[in-house]
Design an enzyme around this catalytic site. Structure first.
Site, PDB file in Angstrom:
ATOM      1  N   GLY A  23     -15.816 -34.380 103.608  1.00  0.00           N
ATOM      2  CA  GLY A  23     -16.935 -33.943 102.766  1.00  0.00           C
ATOM      3  C   GLY A  23     -18.165 -34.819 102.952  1.00  0.00           C
ATOM      4  O   GLY A  23     -19.292 -34.327 103.042  1.00  0.00           O
ATOM      5  N   ARG A  27     -18.448 -40.655 105.772  1.00  0.00           N
ATOM      6  CA  ARG A  27     -17.042 -40.668 106.150  1.00  0.00           C
ATOM      7  C   ARG A  27     -16.884 -40.173 107.587  1.00  0.00           C
ATOM      8  O   ARG A  27     -16.075 -40.671 108.370  1.00  0.00           O
ATOM      9  CB  ARG A  27     -16.307 -39.729 105.218  1.00  0.00           C
ATOM     10  CG  ARG A  27     -15.005 -40.091 104.582  1.00  0.00           C
ATOM     11  CD  ARG A  27     -14.383 -41.331 104.946  1.00  0.00           C
ATOM     12  NE  ARG A  27     -14.280 -42.279 103.854  1.00  0.00           N
ATOM     13  CZ  ARG A  27     -13.530 -42.159 102.788  1.00  0.00           C
ATOM     14  NH1 ARG A  27     -12.788 -41.095 102.600  1.00  0.00           N
ATOM     15  NH2 ARG A  27     -13.490 -43.097 101.879  1.00  0.00           N
ATOM     16  N   ARG A  46     -30.540 -33.061 107.383  1.00  0.00           N
ATOM     17  CA  ARG A  46     -30.136 -33.336 106.002  1.00  0.00           C
ATOM     18  C   ARG A  46     -29.163 -34.508 105.896  1.00  0.00           C
ATOM     19  O   ARG A  46     -28.354 -34.581 104.970  1.00  0.00           O
ATOM     20  CB  ARG A  46     -29.470 -32.109 105.361  1.00  0.00           C
ATOM     21  CG  ARG A  46     -30.449 -31.023 105.039  1.00  0.00           C
ATOM     22  CD  ARG A  46     -29.766 -29.806 104.455  1.00  0.00           C
ATOM     23  NE  ARG A  46     -30.774 -28.797 104.207  1.00  0.00           N
ATOM     24  CZ  ARG A  46     -31.160 -28.424 102.980  1.00  0.00           C
ATOM     25  NH1 ARG A  46     -30.601 -28.926 101.916  1.00  0.00           N
ATOM     26  NH2 ARG A  46     -32.088 -27.525 102.832  1.00  0.00           N
ATOM     27  N   ARG A  90     -10.240 -29.694 107.719  1.00  0.00           N
ATOM     28  CA  ARG A  90     -10.846 -30.456 106.637  1.00  0.00           C
ATOM     29  C   ARG A  90      -9.965 -31.659 106.329  1.00  0.00           C
ATOM     30  O   ARG A  90      -8.744 -31.537 106.185  1.00  0.00           O
ATOM     31  CB  ARG A  90     -10.997 -29.561 105.410  1.00  0.00           C
ATOM     32  CG  ARG A  90     -11.327 -30.324 104.161  1.00  0.00           C
ATOM     33  CD  ARG A  90     -12.009 -29.515 103.087  1.00  0.00           C
ATOM     34  NE  ARG A  90     -11.803 -30.107 101.779  1.00  0.00           N
ATOM     35  CZ  ARG A  90     -12.333 -31.271 101.388  1.00  0.00           C
ATOM     36  NH1 ARG A  90     -13.093 -31.971 102.186  1.00  0.00           N
ATOM     37  NH2 ARG A  90     -12.065 -31.752 100.177  1.00  0.00           N
ATOM     38  N   SER A  93     -10.167 -35.798 100.110  1.00  0.00           N
ATOM     39  CA  SER A  93      -9.342 -36.293  99.012  1.00  0.00           C
ATOM     40  C   SER A  93      -9.156 -35.148  98.030  1.00  0.00           C
ATOM     41  O   SER A  93      -9.935 -34.189  98.002  1.00  0.00           O
ATOM     42  CB  SER A  93     -10.018 -37.476  98.340  1.00  0.00           C
ATOM     43  OG  SER A  93     -11.224 -37.068  97.761  1.00  0.00           O
ATOM     44  N   ASP A 207      -6.839 -39.222  93.157  1.00  0.00           N
ATOM     45  CA  ASP A 207      -6.664 -39.399  91.719  1.00  0.00           C
ATOM     46  C   ASP A 207      -5.593 -38.427  91.249  1.00  0.00           C
ATOM     47  O   ASP A 207      -5.232 -37.499  91.975  1.00  0.00           O
ATOM     48  CB  ASP A 207      -7.993 -39.189  90.969  1.00  0.00           C
ATOM     49  CG  ASP A 207      -8.731 -37.937  91.415  1.00  0.00           C
ATOM     50  OD1 ASP A 207      -9.532 -38.035  92.360  1.00  0.00           O
ATOM     51  OD2 ASP A 207      -8.465 -36.867  90.863  1.00  0.00           O
ATOM     52  N   ARG A 220      -4.660 -47.533 100.192  1.00  0.00           N
ATOM     53  CA  ARG A 220      -5.692 -46.507 100.422  1.00  0.00           C
ATOM     54  C   ARG A 220      -6.012 -46.414 101.913  1.00  0.00           C
ATOM     55  O   ARG A 220      -6.132 -45.346 102.474  1.00  0.00           O
ATOM     56  CB  ARG A 220      -6.956 -46.838  99.632  1.00  0.00           C
ATOM     57  CG  ARG A 220      -6.794 -46.627  98.151  1.00  0.00           C
ATOM     58  CD  ARG A 220      -8.146 -46.541  97.464  1.00  0.00           C
ATOM     59  NE  ARG A 220      -8.758 -47.841  97.297  1.00  0.00           N
ATOM     60  CZ  ARG A 220      -8.479 -48.684  96.314  1.00  0.00           C
ATOM     61  NH1 ARG A 220      -7.566 -48.358  95.407  1.00  0.00           N
ATOM     62  NH2 ARG A 220      -9.079 -49.830  96.223  1.00  0.00           N
TER      63      ARG A 220
HETATM   64  N1  HPA Z   1     -11.418 -32.397  91.388  1.00  0.00           N
HETATM   65  C1  HPA Z   1     -12.079 -31.830  92.390  1.00  0.00           C
HETATM   66  N2  HPA Z   1     -12.173 -32.366  93.595  1.00  0.00           N
HETATM   67  C2  HPA Z   1     -11.565 -33.543  93.796  1.00  0.00           C
HETATM   68  C3  HPA Z   1     -10.877 -34.196  92.800  1.00  0.00           C
HETATM   69  C4  HPA Z   1     -10.805 -33.584  91.521  1.00  0.00           C
HETATM   70  O1  HPA Z   1     -10.188 -34.101  90.568  1.00  0.00           O
HETATM   71  N3  HPA Z   1     -10.399 -35.358  93.312  1.00  0.00           N
HETATM   72  C5  HPA Z   1     -10.792 -35.405  94.597  1.00  0.00           C
HETATM   73  N4  HPA Z   1     -11.508 -34.310  94.899  1.00  0.00           N
END
Ligand code: HPA
Length: 235
Positions: A23, A27, A46, A90, A93, A207, A220
């Site tokens: 994304g 990165r 951009r 893709r 995370s 997360d 990580r």
């Molecule tokens: N929500 C949406 N996109 C994400 C999240 C999330 O909790 N964590 C990492 N990408």
């Protein structure tokens, strides 16, 4: 040289048939500089940086997709239709939504459910299930197994909404077996399928929507490397 409104290749650098799409454009820069050889930048429009290099002698590109379905929808469409990209992977995370998934596990998205209306453009007389390329899915699973990483394969949620006013939405997706939530893959899968090319999403769990555990920078780092090596094995 071919160009689109959002991708204007610089210095004659070509885009490879296989593209990794994180994304975050920084990165993309990090992945190119860390994992690839003979790297050259091809896009700066951009600040959505894109690079082409080689991995184990094979040409590969890596470019930011931006956040969300509209953004990856634009970039993947242009990569496929103007630059002839055939494998779009893709790497990102996601937030885990099941008890048995830990932080920094790898999730391989067999399917991408969504709350987005992206599918409406196809005017289908029913509900479409966006799925990954089986070829890429199988390759990623076998690489994950070979590497001995903790991986999960199944359905993810590509959501349009990060801050959702409906606080119970996640519970209902969990109940339907959704492994994790991110914001891009459904559009990537639809664009790729409609164009007859291959796509896959591979994620590390950044997360957890049910429980949270402390992790170390080393964990990580290792998880990120696992994900990138799985993606690069698919060239
Ligand atoms: N929500 C949406 N996109 C994400 C999240 C999330 O909790 N964590 C990492 N990408």
């Amino acid at each position: 040289m071919k160009a689109t409104p959002h991708i204007k290749p610089m210095n004659g650098v070509e885009i490879a048939e296989t593209v990794l799409l994180p994304g975050d454009p920084l990165r993309a820069k990090f992945i190119a500089e860390t994992y690839l050889e003979d790297v050259q930048q091809f896009n700066g429009v951009r600040n959505m940086f894109g690079y082409t290099g080689t991995y184990k002698g094979q040409k590969v590109s890596v470019m930011g997709s931006g956040m969300g379905i509209p953004s990856i929808g634009i970039y993947s469409y242009e990569l496929i239709h103007t630059f002839g990209c055939k494998k779009l992977i893709r790497v990102g995370s996601c937030g885990a939504m099941q008890e048995d998934i830990d932080l920094y596990d790898v999730i391989i998205a067999q399917g991408a459910s969504t709350d987005s209306d992206y599918v409406k453009q196809y005017n289908l007389p029913g509900h479409y299930a966006p799925i990954a390329s089986y070829n890429l899915l199988e390759g990623a699973v076998s690489k994950a197994r070979e590497k001995g990483v903790n991986y999960h394969v199944g359905n993810i949620l590509s959501s349009d909404i990060f801050y959702n006013a409906d606080e119970t939405a996640n519970e209902r997706w969990q109940r339907m077996g959704i492994l994790g939530v991110e914001m891009e893959s459904a559009a990537l899968y639809m664009n790729a399928t409609y164009a007859g090319v291959e796509a896959l999403g591979v994620f590390t769990v950044s997360d957890h929507l049910i429980h949270n555990k402390a992790t170390t920078p080393e964990e990580r780092e290792r998880a990120f490397t696992d994900m990138i090596e799985i993606a690069l094995s698919l060239i």
